[in-house]
Design an enzyme around this catalytic site. Sequence first.
Site, PDB file in Angstrom:
ATOM      1  N   CYS A 161      69.266 -19.908  71.271  1.00  0.00           N
ATOM      2  CA  CYS A 161      68.031 -19.714  70.566  1.00  0.00           C
ATOM      3  C   CYS A 161      67.620 -21.096  70.073  1.00  0.00           C
ATOM      4  O   CYS A 161      68.463 -21.879  69.644  1.00  0.00           O
ATOM      5  CB  CYS A 161      68.227 -18.761  69.395  1.00  0.00           C
ATOM      6  SG  CYS A 161      69.739 -19.009  68.477  1.00  0.00           S
ATOM      7  N   CYS A 173      65.104 -23.663  61.621  1.00  0.00           N
ATOM      8  CA  CYS A 173      66.344 -22.899  61.450  1.00  0.00           C
ATOM      9  C   CYS A 173      67.295 -23.694  60.565  1.00  0.00           C
ATOM     10  O   CYS A 173      67.356 -24.921  60.648  1.00  0.00           O
ATOM     11  CB  CYS A 173      66.991 -22.648  62.808  1.00  0.00           C
ATOM     12  SG  CYS A 173      68.502 -21.666  62.700  1.00  0.00           S
ATOM     13  N   GLU A 217      57.765 -20.621  69.247  1.00  0.00           N
ATOM     14  CA  GLU A 217      57.709 -20.347  70.679  1.00  0.00           C
ATOM     15  C   GLU A 217      58.170 -18.942  70.975  1.00  0.00           C
ATOM     16  O   GLU A 217      59.056 -18.396  70.328  1.00  0.00           O
ATOM     17  CB  GLU A 217      58.568 -21.352  71.428  1.00  0.00           C
ATOM     18  CG  GLU A 217      57.895 -22.685  71.452  1.00  0.00           C
ATOM     19  CD  GLU A 217      58.861 -23.825  71.253  1.00  0.00           C
ATOM     20  OE1 GLU A 217      58.445 -24.966  71.398  1.00  0.00           O
ATOM     21  OE2 GLU A 217      60.026 -23.547  70.931  1.00  0.00           O
ATOM     22  N   CYS A 270      72.999 -25.853  64.683  1.00  0.00           N
ATOM     23  CA  CYS A 270      73.883 -25.989  65.852  1.00  0.00           C
ATOM     24  C   CYS A 270      73.600 -27.348  66.510  1.00  0.00           C
ATOM     25  O   CYS A 270      72.435 -27.750  66.646  1.00  0.00           O
ATOM     26  CB  CYS A 270      73.643 -24.866  66.845  1.00  0.00           C
ATOM     27  SG  CYS A 270      73.877 -23.242  66.110  1.00  0.00           S
ATOM     28  N   CYS A 278      71.162 -27.852  69.603  1.00  0.00           N
ATOM     29  CA  CYS A 278      69.883 -27.148  69.526  1.00  0.00           C
ATOM     30  C   CYS A 278      68.820 -27.981  68.828  1.00  0.00           C
ATOM     31  O   CYS A 278      69.055 -28.520  67.737  1.00  0.00           O
ATOM     32  CB  CYS A 278      70.097 -25.842  68.764  1.00  0.00           C
ATOM     33  SG  CYS A 278      68.569 -25.024  68.302  1.00  0.00           S
ATOM     34  N   CYS A 331      61.201 -12.893  74.484  1.00  0.00           N
ATOM     35  CA  CYS A 331      62.134 -13.567  73.589  1.00  0.00           C
ATOM     36  C   CYS A 331      61.333 -14.040  72.375  1.00  0.00           C
ATOM     37  O   CYS A 331      60.464 -14.901  72.507  1.00  0.00           O
ATOM     38  CB  CYS A 331      62.758 -14.734  74.335  1.00  0.00           C
ATOM     39  SG  CYS A 331      63.748 -15.765  73.280  1.00  0.00           S
TER      40      CYS A 331
HETATM   41  S1  SF4 Z   1      70.956 -22.250  68.268  1.00  0.00           S
HETATM   42 FE1  SF4 Z   1      69.854 -20.654  67.081  1.00  0.00          FE
HETATM   43  S2  SF4 Z   1      71.060 -20.460  65.197  1.00  0.00           S
HETATM   44 FE2  SF4 Z   1      71.670 -22.422  66.134  1.00  0.00          FE
HETATM   45  S3  SF4 Z   1      70.317 -23.945  65.164  1.00  0.00           S
HETATM   46 FE3  SF4 Z   1      69.343 -23.268  67.064  1.00  0.00          FE
HETATM   47  S4  SF4 Z   1      67.926 -21.655  66.431  1.00  0.00           S
HETATM   48 FE4  SF4 Z   1      69.411 -21.923  64.781  1.00  0.00          FE
END
Ligand code: SF4
Length: 354
Positions: A339, A113, A92, A117, A120, A106
Amino acid sequence: MERPLFYSLSPKSLKSFLESNGQKAFVATQILKWVYEKYEFNPENWTNISKNLKDLLLENFDFNLPRIVWNGLSKDGTRKFLVAMRDDKTVETVMIPARSNRKTLCVSSQVGCAIGCTFCHTGTMGLMRHLEAGEIIGQFLAVTKFLRDKVGPEERLSNVVFMGQGEPLHNFENVKVATELMVNEKALGLSQRRVTISTSGLVPQIKKLDDFPPVNIAISLHAAHNDIRTELMPINKAFDLDRLLGAIKEIPLKAHRYITYEYLLIDQYNDRAEDVTALLNLLPKKVSKINLIPFNEYPESNFKRPSVSRINWFKNQLEDGGITTTIRTTKGSDILAACGQLKSELEKDANLWD
Ligand code: SF4
């Protein structure tokens, strides 16, 4: 084997390629103008380039841009794109309008990833692969082309933030090449101050940031206590606040002016008086700026968004303590709270988009 992406190529590498193939170096400037000034991505249409050279370029490089497979417009003008790479993996990319006709893009730096986190969605996917430099630049070019075709030929993107999917510093070399292309006047030509790399806090890579062009740096901090930060960001187990702040102090600040700290503000969790005190003790005041991101609630989330008065109280406490603090408020920007929240927000907040 697939041809390398043309958009991964620095102006210097293009010049060397041309010279090693018996071409004049100045042709590199003509080629770069077609791509980065005229946004003409099909070499067949480059009128001042010889047929032989076009053939050579097409044999050696892939000029296809990533494909925009979906886009949606938010009420506040933010536009979200789902972009497919040549292996059909999607990421995205979000365009956010700002003051004075500026537009920030962005970009994503990875498919998935590895950082994990807990707040996320991308973190739950795991890492599928790094994006190549040309796939990151390709997001910028594909959105620019979309805007020029659909909105108007004067449309331009002015800023880039690496806050899409992925941890940019985990994909260090490709993100470095992409950043160099962004600020190179013969490529995207953006001002260094209009490009921001955001990291969850990969300490070894932060220590290597003096290799990067001096763009802005944002750190996803989210807590000033190790136990809370570890709950939100497991990376804190490997690189705790002491190590993180130690590495940040080494970033050469001449061009950066200050470091921005992103802080996801969660009700009764990290919005207490003791959090204010801990933040004020943790961050060097003159060179730090805090960007508060009030948590966006969704049905299955365990966290709550603080009240408006609580958010303002938290901000004022930090400002009284000497740290410049902003609150990210608009809906389109809220989706960038972290992110990688993009996909989940898209699913949860379908009403926001056309
Ligand atoms: S917030 Fe950013 S660094 Fe953390 S898991 Fe999501 S994409 Fe990865």
